[in-house]
Design a protein around this motif. Sequence first.
Motif, PDB file in Angstrom:
ATOM      1  N   LEU A   1      -4.400  12.716   0.544  1.00  0.00           N
ATOM      2  CA  LEU A   1      -4.925  13.804   1.370  1.00  0.00           C
ATOM      3  C   LEU A   1      -6.384  14.096   1.037  1.00  0.00           C
ATOM      4  CD1 LEU A   1      -1.810  16.140   1.321  1.00  0.00           C
ATOM      5  CD2 LEU A   1      -2.761  14.967   3.318  1.00  0.00           C
ATOM      6  N   ALA A   2      -6.745  14.025  -0.236  1.00  0.00           N
ATOM      7  CA  ALA A   2      -8.137  14.256  -0.643  1.00  0.00           C
ATOM      8  C   ALA A   2      -9.058  13.206  -0.027  1.00  0.00           C
ATOM      9  CB  ALA A   2      -8.258  14.253  -2.164  1.00  0.00           C
ATOM     10  N   VAL A   3      -8.639  11.947  -0.053  1.00  0.00           N
ATOM     11  CA  VAL A   3      -9.435  10.880   0.554  1.00  0.00           C
ATOM     12  C   VAL A   3      -9.507  11.090   2.066  1.00  0.00           C
ATOM     13  CG1 VAL A   3      -9.582   8.403   0.981  1.00  0.00           C
ATOM     14  CG2 VAL A   3      -8.962   9.240  -1.282  1.00  0.00           C
ATOM     15  N   GLY A   4      -8.389  11.474   2.669  1.00  0.00           N
ATOM     16  CA  GLY A   4      -8.377  11.745   4.106  1.00  0.00           C
ATOM     17  C   GLY A   4      -9.343  12.850   4.493  1.00  0.00           C
ATOM     18  N   ARG A   5      -9.408  13.916   3.683  1.00  0.00           N
ATOM     19  CA  ARG A   5     -10.357  15.004   3.954  1.00  0.00           C
ATOM     20  C   ARG A   5     -11.796  14.510   3.855  1.00  0.00           C
ATOM     21  NH1 ARG A   5      -6.124  17.987   1.633  1.00  0.00           N
ATOM     22  NH2 ARG A   5      -6.829  17.679  -0.500  1.00  0.00           N
ATOM     23  N   MET A   6     -12.077  13.671   2.855  1.00  0.00           N
ATOM     24  CA  MET A   6     -13.424  13.106   2.723  1.00  0.00           C
ATOM     25  C   MET A   6     -13.785  12.264   3.944  1.00  0.00           C
ATOM     26  SD  MET A   6     -14.188  11.920  -1.222  1.00  0.00           S
ATOM     27  CE  MET A   6     -13.691  10.298  -0.788  1.00  0.00           C
ATOM     28  N   ILE A   7     -12.861  11.425   4.389  1.00  0.00           N
ATOM     29  CA  ILE A   7     -13.117  10.566   5.544  1.00  0.00           C
ATOM     30  C   ILE A   7     -13.327  11.410   6.797  1.00  0.00           C
ATOM     31  CG2 ILE A   7     -12.103   8.832   7.079  1.00  0.00           C
ATOM     32  CD1 ILE A   7     -10.852   7.582   4.543  1.00  0.00           C
ATOM     33  N   ALA A   8     -12.502  12.444   6.981  1.00  0.00           N
ATOM     34  CA  ALA A   8     -12.661  13.317   8.144  1.00  0.00           C
ATOM     35  C   ALA A   8     -14.034  13.982   8.128  1.00  0.00           C
ATOM     36  CB  ALA A   8     -11.552  14.365   8.161  1.00  0.00           C
TER      37      ALA A   8
ATOM     38  N   PRO B   1      -7.552  17.790  10.519  1.00  0.00           N
ATOM     39  CA  PRO B   1      -8.330  17.946  11.757  1.00  0.00           C
ATOM     40  C   PRO B   1      -9.795  17.584  11.558  1.00  0.00           C
ATOM     41  CG  PRO B   1      -7.869  20.080  10.777  1.00  0.00           C
ATOM     42  CD  PRO B   1      -7.137  19.053   9.950  1.00  0.00           C
ATOM     43  N   ALA B   2     -10.439  17.301  12.671  1.00  0.00           N
ATOM     44  CA  ALA B   2     -11.885  17.063  12.646  1.00  0.00           C
ATOM     45  C   ALA B   2     -12.569  18.324  12.150  1.00  0.00           C
ATOM     46  CB  ALA B   2     -12.390  16.684  14.034  1.00  0.00           C
ATOM     47  N   PRO B   3     -13.592  18.184  11.330  1.00  0.00           N
ATOM     48  CA  PRO B   3     -14.288  19.371  10.832  1.00  0.00           C
ATOM     49  C   PRO B   3     -15.019  20.089  11.961  1.00  0.00           C
ATOM     50  CG  PRO B   3     -15.395  17.357  10.101  1.00  0.00           C
ATOM     51  CD  PRO B   3     -14.142  16.945  10.803  1.00  0.00           C
ATOM     52  N   GLN B   4     -15.077  21.404  11.841  1.00  0.00           N
ATOM     53  CA  GLN B   4     -15.798  22.212  12.824  1.00  0.00           C
ATOM     54  C   GLN B   4     -17.286  22.145  12.526  1.00  0.00           C
ATOM     55  OE1 GLN B   4     -14.346  23.805  15.454  1.00  0.00           O
ATOM     56  NE2 GLN B   4     -12.485  22.774  14.774  1.00  0.00           N
ATOM     57  N   ARG B   5     -18.047  21.797  13.499  1.00  0.00           N
ATOM     58  CA  ARG B   5     -19.506  21.716  13.356  1.00  0.00           C
ATOM     59  C   ARG B   5     -20.132  22.923  14.032  1.00  0.00           C
ATOM     60  NH1 ARG B   5     -19.834  17.886   9.530  1.00  0.00           N
ATOM     61  NH2 ARG B   5     -18.946  15.937  10.198  1.00  0.00           N
ATOM     62  N   ASN B   6     -21.041  23.578  13.373  1.00  0.00           N
ATOM     63  CA  ASN B   6     -21.723  24.745  13.956  1.00  0.00           C
ATOM     64  C   ASN B   6     -23.039  24.366  14.553  1.00  0.00           C
ATOM     65  OD1 ASN B   6     -19.651  26.385  13.237  1.00  0.00           O
ATOM     66  ND2 ASN B   6     -20.551  26.917  11.272  1.00  0.00           N
TER      67      ASN B   6
ATOM     68  N   GLY C   1     -14.206  13.007  12.491  1.00  0.00           N
ATOM     69  CA  GLY C   1     -12.987  12.843  13.279  1.00  0.00           C
ATOM     70  C   GLY C   1     -11.745  13.243  12.509  1.00  0.00           C
ATOM     71  N   ALA C   2     -10.656  13.440  13.225  1.00  0.00           N
ATOM     72  CA  ALA C   2      -9.374  13.765  12.603  1.00  0.00           C
ATOM     73  C   ALA C   2      -8.777  12.509  11.971  1.00  0.00           C
ATOM     74  CB  ALA C   2      -8.420  14.336  13.640  1.00  0.00           C
ATOM     75  N   VAL C   3      -8.004  12.710  10.911  1.00  0.00           N
ATOM     76  CA  VAL C   3      -7.377  11.597  10.187  1.00  0.00           C
ATOM     77  C   VAL C   3      -5.902  11.920   9.968  1.00  0.00           C
ATOM     78  CG1 VAL C   3      -7.362  10.317   8.003  1.00  0.00           C
ATOM     79  CG2 VAL C   3      -9.536  11.032   9.000  1.00  0.00           C
ATOM     80  N   VAL C   4      -5.038  10.952  10.228  1.00  0.00           N
ATOM     81  CA  VAL C   4      -3.604  11.101   9.962  1.00  0.00           C
ATOM     82  C   VAL C   4      -3.291  10.363   8.671  1.00  0.00           C
ATOM     83  CG1 VAL C   4      -1.271  10.676  10.807  1.00  0.00           C
ATOM     84  CG2 VAL C   4      -3.105  11.196  12.428  1.00  0.00           C
ATOM     85  N   VAL C   5      -2.660  11.060   7.717  1.00  0.00           N
ATOM     86  CA  VAL C   5      -2.268  10.452   6.448  1.00  0.00           C
ATOM     87  C   VAL C   5      -0.776  10.134   6.535  1.00  0.00           C
ATOM     88  CG1 VAL C   5      -2.115  10.776   3.953  1.00  0.00           C
ATOM     89  CG2 VAL C   5      -4.015  11.797   5.222  1.00  0.00           C
TER      90      VAL C   5
ATOM     91  N   PHE D   1       0.847  -1.190   0.000  1.00  0.00           N
ATOM     92  CA  PHE D   1       0.000   0.000   0.000  1.00  0.00           C
ATOM     93  C   PHE D   1       0.879   1.235   0.000  1.00  0.00           C
ATOM     94  CE2 PHE D   1      -2.607  -3.236   2.118  1.00  0.00           C
ATOM     95  CZ  PHE D   1      -3.673  -3.249   1.228  1.00  0.00           C
ATOM     96  N   LYS D   2       0.435   2.255  -0.704  1.00  0.00           N
ATOM     97  CA  LYS D   2       1.230   3.470  -0.801  1.00  0.00           C
ATOM     98  C   LYS D   2       0.935   4.463   0.308  1.00  0.00           C
ATOM     99  CE  LYS D   2       1.856   3.036  -5.712  1.00  0.00           C
ATOM    100  NZ  LYS D   2       1.613   3.581  -7.042  1.00  0.00           N
ATOM    101  N   HIS D   3      -0.259   4.435   0.865  1.00  0.00           N
ATOM    102  CA  HIS D   3      -0.632   5.384   1.914  1.00  0.00           C
ATOM    103  C   HIS D   3      -1.487   4.692   2.967  1.00  0.00           C
ATOM    104  CE1 HIS D   3       0.357   7.963  -1.484  1.00  0.00           C
ATOM    105  NE2 HIS D   3       0.745   8.819  -0.571  1.00  0.00           N
ATOM    106  N   ILE D   4      -1.318   5.118   4.205  1.00  0.00           N
ATOM    107  CA  ILE D   4      -2.073   4.580   5.331  1.00  0.00           C
ATOM    108  C   ILE D   4      -2.780   5.759   6.012  1.00  0.00           C
ATOM    109  CG2 ILE D   4      -1.938   3.304   7.511  1.00  0.00           C
ATOM    110  CD1 ILE D   4      -0.899   1.703   5.105  1.00  0.00           C
ATOM    111  N   LEU D   5      -4.083   5.627   6.237  1.00  0.00           N
ATOM    112  CA  LEU D   5      -4.824   6.645   6.977  1.00  0.00           C
ATOM    113  C   LEU D   5      -5.182   6.057   8.332  1.00  0.00           C
ATOM    114  CD1 LEU D   5      -7.338   7.866   4.242  1.00  0.00           C
ATOM    115  CD2 LEU D   5      -5.019   8.634   4.662  1.00  0.00           C
TER     116      LEU D   5
END
Length: 61
Positions: free
Chosen positions: A28-35, A56-61, A40-44, A4-8
């Motif tokens: 990174l694009a997939v990581g943003r979608m998953i977050a 980072p985890a998305p800010q919810r209003n 939740g936050a995701v480490v790529v 595998f080339k990347h681990i999230l």
Amino acid sequence: MDKFKHILTFVNRPGFVALDVADDEAALAVGRMIAEETGGAVVVRDSQLVEIDTIPAPQRN
């Protein structure tokens, strides 16, 4: 995990997703979608588990 080339990994949650994507930007694009979907936050990381970025985890209003 060398095939595998990347681990999230998820911050403060168990589990990981292994991806075979073309480059860091695609990972990174997939990581943003998953977050966004999980709230939740995701480490790529690359295949050697070196951290590329933490989304980072998305800010919810």
